[in-house]
Design an enzyme around this catalytic site. Structure first.
Site, PDB file in Angstrom:
ATOM      1  N   ASP A  41     -20.993  41.840 -38.106  1.00 21.62           N
ATOM      2  CA  ASP A  41     -22.415  41.987 -38.435  1.00 21.62           C
ATOM      3  C   ASP A  41     -23.224  42.273 -37.180  1.00 21.62           C
ATOM      4  OD1 ASP A  41     -21.734  41.465 -41.009  1.00 21.62           O
ATOM      5  OD2 ASP A  41     -22.557  39.430 -41.072  1.00 21.62           O
ATOM      6  N   ASP A  45     -25.641  45.438 -36.554  1.00 20.63           N
ATOM      7  CA  ASP A  45     -27.055  45.267 -36.200  1.00 20.63           C
ATOM      8  C   ASP A  45     -27.396  46.019 -34.922  1.00 20.63           C
ATOM      9  OD1 ASP A  45     -27.364  43.677 -38.411  1.00 20.63           O
ATOM     10  OD2 ASP A  45     -27.224  41.788 -37.317  1.00 20.63           O
ATOM     11  N   SER A  90     -28.300  56.895 -75.995  1.00 22.86           N
ATOM     12  CA  SER A  90     -27.755  55.569 -76.251  1.00 22.86           C
ATOM     13  C   SER A  90     -26.306  55.732 -76.700  1.00 22.86           C
ATOM     14  CB  SER A  90     -28.557  54.860 -77.343  1.00 22.86           C
ATOM     15  OG  SER A  90     -29.908  54.732 -76.979  1.00 22.86           O
ATOM     16  N   GLU A 120     -14.064  51.381 -70.194  1.00 26.31           N
ATOM     17  CA  GLU A 120     -14.855  50.880 -69.075  1.00 26.31           C
ATOM     18  C   GLU A 120     -15.610  49.630 -69.517  1.00 26.31           C
ATOM     19  OE1 GLU A 120     -17.472  53.981 -67.658  1.00 26.31           O
ATOM     20  OE2 GLU A 120     -16.056  55.535 -68.287  1.00 26.31           O
ATOM     21  N   LYS A 122     -18.754  47.382 -70.086  1.00 23.02           N
ATOM     22  CA  LYS A 122     -20.165  47.701 -70.370  1.00 23.02           C
ATOM     23  C   LYS A 122     -21.050  46.769 -69.547  1.00 23.02           C
ATOM     24  CE  LYS A 122     -23.343  48.606 -74.191  1.00 23.02           C
ATOM     25  NZ  LYS A 122     -24.481  47.793 -73.719  1.00 23.02           N
ATOM     26  N   ASP A 124     -24.139  44.901 -68.093  1.00 25.91           N
ATOM     27  CA  ASP A 124     -25.404  44.468 -68.682  1.00 25.91           C
ATOM     28  C   ASP A 124     -26.497  44.555 -67.625  1.00 25.91           C
ATOM     29  OD1 ASP A 124     -27.052  43.605 -70.664  1.00 25.91           O
ATOM     30  OD2 ASP A 124     -26.424  41.515 -70.624  1.00 25.91           O
ATOM     31  N   ARG A 143     -34.167  54.886 -66.932  1.00 28.38           N
ATOM     32  CA  ARG A 143     -33.764  55.582 -68.156  1.00 28.38           C
ATOM     33  C   ARG A 143     -34.969  55.984 -68.996  1.00 28.38           C
ATOM     34  NH1 ARG A 143     -32.773  55.016 -73.451  1.00 28.38           N
ATOM     35  NH2 ARG A 143     -30.962  56.066 -74.299  1.00 28.38           N
ATOM     36  N   TYR A 237     -21.293  55.851 -63.247  1.00 23.23           N
ATOM     37  CA  TYR A 237     -20.167  56.174 -64.120  1.00 23.23           C
ATOM     38  C   TYR A 237     -20.352  57.442 -64.955  1.00 23.23           C
ATOM     39  CZ  TYR A 237     -23.402  53.529 -67.072  1.00 23.23           C
ATOM     40  OH  TYR A 237     -24.540  53.060 -67.698  1.00 23.23           O
ATOM     41  N   LYS A 301     -14.541  56.001 -74.237  1.00 20.30           N
ATOM     42  CA  LYS A 301     -14.968  57.399 -74.255  1.00 20.30           C
ATOM     43  C   LYS A 301     -13.759  58.320 -74.379  1.00 20.30           C
ATOM     44  CE  LYS A 301     -18.604  56.326 -70.861  1.00 20.30           C
ATOM     45  NZ  LYS A 301     -19.061  56.546 -69.470  1.00 20.30           N
ATOM     46  N   LYS A 325     -18.979  45.824 -78.842  1.00 17.60           N
ATOM     47  CA  LYS A 325     -19.835  44.715 -78.419  1.00 17.60           C
ATOM     48  C   LYS A 325     -19.112  43.388 -78.624  1.00 17.60           C
ATOM     49  CE  LYS A 325     -23.486  44.934 -77.132  1.00 17.60           C
ATOM     50  NZ  LYS A 325     -24.800  45.102 -77.734  1.00 17.60           N
ATOM     51  N   CYS A 419     -47.652  12.196 -85.632  1.00 18.53           N
ATOM     52  CA  CYS A 419     -47.650  13.351 -84.733  1.00 18.53           C
ATOM     53  C   CYS A 419     -47.398  12.881 -83.295  1.00 18.53           C
ATOM     54  CB  CYS A 419     -48.995  14.071 -84.820  1.00 18.53           C
ATOM     55  SG  CYS A 419     -49.185  15.400 -83.606  1.00 18.53           S
ATOM     56  N   CYS A 422     -50.890  13.474 -81.183  1.00 20.71           N
ATOM     57  CA  CYS A 422     -52.141  12.737 -81.389  1.00 20.71           C
ATOM     58  C   CYS A 422     -51.965  11.440 -82.166  1.00 20.71           C
ATOM     59  CB  CYS A 422     -53.167  13.628 -82.090  1.00 20.71           C
ATOM     60  SG  CYS A 422     -52.718  14.041 -83.799  1.00 20.71           S
ATOM     61  N   CYS A 437     -48.952  18.079 -88.938  1.00 21.21           N
ATOM     62  CA  CYS A 437     -49.992  17.135 -88.519  1.00 21.21           C
ATOM     63  C   CYS A 437     -51.283  17.559 -89.199  1.00 21.21           C
ATOM     64  CB  CYS A 437     -50.154  17.175 -87.002  1.00 21.21           C
ATOM     65  SG  CYS A 437     -51.583  16.261 -86.402  1.00 21.21           S
ATOM     66  N   CYS A 442     -56.031  17.559 -83.107  1.00 20.29           N
ATOM     67  CA  CYS A 442     -54.754  17.412 -82.406  1.00 20.29           C
ATOM     68  C   CYS A 442     -54.735  18.313 -81.167  1.00 20.29           C
ATOM     69  CB  CYS A 442     -53.600  17.782 -83.336  1.00 20.29           C
ATOM     70  SG  CYS A 442     -51.989  17.718 -82.556  1.00 20.29           S
TER      71      CYS A 442
END
Length: 700
Positions: A41, A45, A90, A120, A122, A124, A143, A237, A301, A325, A419, A422, A437, A442
């Site tokens: 590192d 730098d 989609s 592949e 999916k 999220d 998108r 992808y 695919k 899914k 309640c 109150c 209630c 309240c």
């Protein structure tokens, strides 16, 4: 001679700058993409410091794609629209293996046999499109609606694994004109998401619901330095136009992307049988918890680009791809307590207080149990080990107990008789599942009513959320919705937010937020009678019902003079809702609040359009249903619905055989699916805009 010497000096500086940029990009690729650094590192730098010094001393050699410019530039006021080279479609979902097999059957029907396919994970995250010209990143866009996205180039440059220049190994693969648009996903690793939410909680702020929302929100920050601090990553992808690349299929494309310097997900497999597809999906489901990022399925695919072209597209998705899914993720955790929450109409809702557990991308600590009957049906008891999931991967839900782990002495839960807010008695009316209630004083109901009044569907007071409303109620400044209209900037700015800063001093709301809120409150006075009617919180009167009532009785005075029978005669109202409205408008405390609202300038009548200004009612007799986000136009569904109604259309919240058209925006859900199953015509946003502009519906 002096000019020649100076030119040689400039060439030397330019050469060193270009060499440093190339070397830094090489080590960035090794560190962030390959996870195989070659230098320390400190050495990295040192290279970066030298480059910064040279660029500062020689601004004539500036380059927006220099590694030093990954975070830089001015804070933007907005994101400019960017039209994608080709539409970002989609992908249709397969919710189980039967649906996955049905898709493969359709592939066989079209192509004659099952072809090679690519499996592949999916990811999220948040979709992104990257444009490179002559190997350099020139534009990045979200998108959006699939056709037009938002320019987030400055923020994408802050993501370390997105190459600012294509690696030389990838350049020969580009087939034409040096321009190429690539697609993928920006995501937030699980560890980064948890750190971000811990920091938010430590500062008294609301965290993100899940890593997907965190990634999308981080990508749209106006300040790139904030994006840089969010530790985002990417997987690329796809390509907009496969003819721009010397590749014949998806698997070859992924290999090229890796050579060109992109972060490509390693969990990819080229398969040729149903058994291999299923095995990949099962393995992904089994291993999802061990991944450092969230996935919600597997994308399958057809590999060959030529065969993809032969299969083509539907109106919203490619026929050559399917997203398998995963079923909702289920986790076991302990039910620590069942508390009761009081809503704005006085309804008491039991809430499961859970030992925090990570489910579908975020930590769940609470979940609604809906009502006492539901608690009894599921037979969940305090101390139980319960199974939790997220309905639709969004809303936490308790499925039931693990009875074999139930502790001794666990007793059946019952709704309290008083309640919790109150102390007033609670009742359960005949034929209803909810306890309520009955006290109008309240405090819990008061706060919920105040939040509802300020919500987008009602008076739309932007920024007036739970936290600020809670502090206003606790301080005694606001007790009912009419009190909003007596607030001034000075007292709002001094509002104690119940937290302290590092020096131990109380944190105040502040002048900037106070000024914005007062302006929003002032603007809300003219939202119209239908919104007032929805905002005051009459039981059973939702937004659509409020609009129907306001159309029949266009002022508060006219409505208050109507009898129950008159109200029940309004289309869609009926005796039950009519009784609720009638009683509400004859309760002295409610009448007093309505009177104070009127005296403080809140418009209590529906503006009647001038006959000369009224649009031709060309859509009369047609019923529209709106679903998904209208990204291209920037309209909300409410605004689009109002525009359709202005031309005589009826706008409904549900799809039936009587529906004339369904308008499907971005991320359209079950309403789209129901429209397809019923044969109801589906319009895209461009067609909606044409209808609103011309008043004419598509001929076919």
């Amino acid at each position: 001679m002096a000019d020649e010497t100076l030119s040689l000096f400039d060439d030397g500086v330019r050469g060193r700058i270009e060499a440093l940029r190339k070397e830094i990009e090489h080590h960035t690729y090794l560190y962030y993409v390959k996870d195989a650094p070659e230098i320390s590192d400190g050495a990295f730098d040192s290279l970066m410091r030298e480059l910064r010094v040279l660029e500062r001393e020689h601004p004539e050699f500036a380059d927006p794609n220099s590694p030093t410019q990954r975070v830089g530039g001015a804070v933007g006021d907005q994101f400019a629209p960017v039209r994608h080279e080709r539409r970002m479609y989609s992908i249709d979902d397969a919710m189980d293996f039967d649906e996955l097999d049905a898709w493969m059957d359709r592939v066989v029907d079209t192509l004659g046999s099952l072809p090679e396919m690519v499996c592949e994970l999916k990811i999220d995250g948040s979709g992104i499109a990257l444009t490179y010209e002559d190997g350099a990143l020139v534009r990045a866009a979200t998108r959006g609606d699939g056709t037009t996205g938002e320019d987030v180039t400055a923020n994408i440059r802050a993501i370390k694994d997105v190459p600012l220049h294509l690696r030389e190994a990838g350049m020969p693969g580009i087939a034409r004109d040096g321009s190429i648009e690539l697609r993928g996903e920006v995501y937030m690793p699980k560890s980064s998401f948890e750190s971000l939410n811990r920091a938010a909680a430590a500062n008294g702020k609301q965290g993100f619901a899940n890593p997907r929302n965190a990634a999308a929100g981080s990508l749209r920050q106006k300040d790139p330095t904030i994006t840089a601090g969010r530790d985002l990553s990417s997987f690329i992808y796809a390509i907009a136009d496969e003819q721009a690349l010397q590749a014949t299929g998806q698997f070859e494309l992924l290999e090229w992307l890796g050579q060109a310097g992109f972060h490509v997900n390693p969990d990819v497999k080229l398969v040729s049988s149903r058994e291999e597809v299923r095995a990949f999906c099962e393995a992904a489901l089994e291993n999802r918890d061990g991944l450092p990022y969230d996935i919600d399925g597997v994308v399958v695919k057809v590999n060959s680009f030529a065969q993809q072209a032969a299969m083509g597209y539907t109106a919203r998705a490619p026929r050559w791809a399917i997203a398998f899914k995963f079923p909702p993720e289920e986790k076991a955790t302990k039910l620590l307590d069942i508390t009761v929450q009081v809503g704005r109409t006085g309804a008491l809702t039991p809430v499961a207080e859970l030992e925090p557990v990570r489910v579908a991308g975020s930590v769940v600590a609470r979940a609604t149990l809906h009502n006492e009957d539901e608690v009894r049906r599921k037979d969940v008891r305090i101390g139980d080990t319960v199974i939790v999931r997220k309905a639709g991967d969004v809303i936490p839900e308790v499925l039931g107990p693990v009875e074999s782990l139930r502790p001794e002495g666990a007793v059946q839960w019952s709704m309290p008789s008083a309640c919790p807010s109150c102390g007033s008695p609670v009742i359960r009316e005949e034929g209803e599942v909810a306890y309520r209630c009955i006290s109008i004083d309240c405090p819990a109901q008061a706060q919920e009513r105040l939040v509802h009044w300020a919500s987008r569907g009602a008076m739309d007071i932007d920024g007036m959320g739970d936290e600020i409303v809670g502090r206003l109620v606790e301080s005694g400044r606001v007790m009912d919705v009419a009190d909003y209209y007596s607030l001034d900037e000075t007292e709002l700015a001094l509002l104690d937010m119940g937290r302290v800063n590092k020096e131990g001093n109380p944190i105040r709301l502040g002048e900037t937020v106070a000024k914005k809120l007062v302006a929003q409150i002032s603007d809300s006075r003219t939202r119209g009678f239908a919104r007032v009617l929805f905002g005051i919180g009459i039981r059973h009167v939702g937004k659509t019902m409020a609009e129907a009532i306001a159309a029949a009785y266009p002022s508060m005075d006219a409505l208050m003079q109507a009898s129950e029978e008159d109200l029940a005669a309004v289309e869609g109202v009926g005796p039950k809702i009519a009784h609720s409205i009638y009683v509400f408008l004859r309760t002295p405390d409610n009448v007093q609040v309505i009177d104070r609202l009127s005296k403080r300038g809140v418009i209590m009548e529906q503006e009647s359009p001038d006959a000369s200004e009224q649009l031709p009612q060309t859509l009369a007799g047609l019923t529209f249903v709106l679903t998904g986000a209208l990204v291209q136009s920037g309209m909300t569904r409410d605004e689009a619905g109002a525009a359709l109604k202005a031309r005589g259309a009826k706008v409904s919240g549900s799809v039936s055989k009587k529906t004339s058209f369904v308008v499907a925006g971005e991320a359209a859900g079950s309403k789209y699916d129901k429209a397809v199953s019923l044969g109801v015509p589906v319009l895209d946003e461009q067609q909606l805009l044409h209808i609103l502009e011309t008043g004419e519906v598509p001929s076919s």
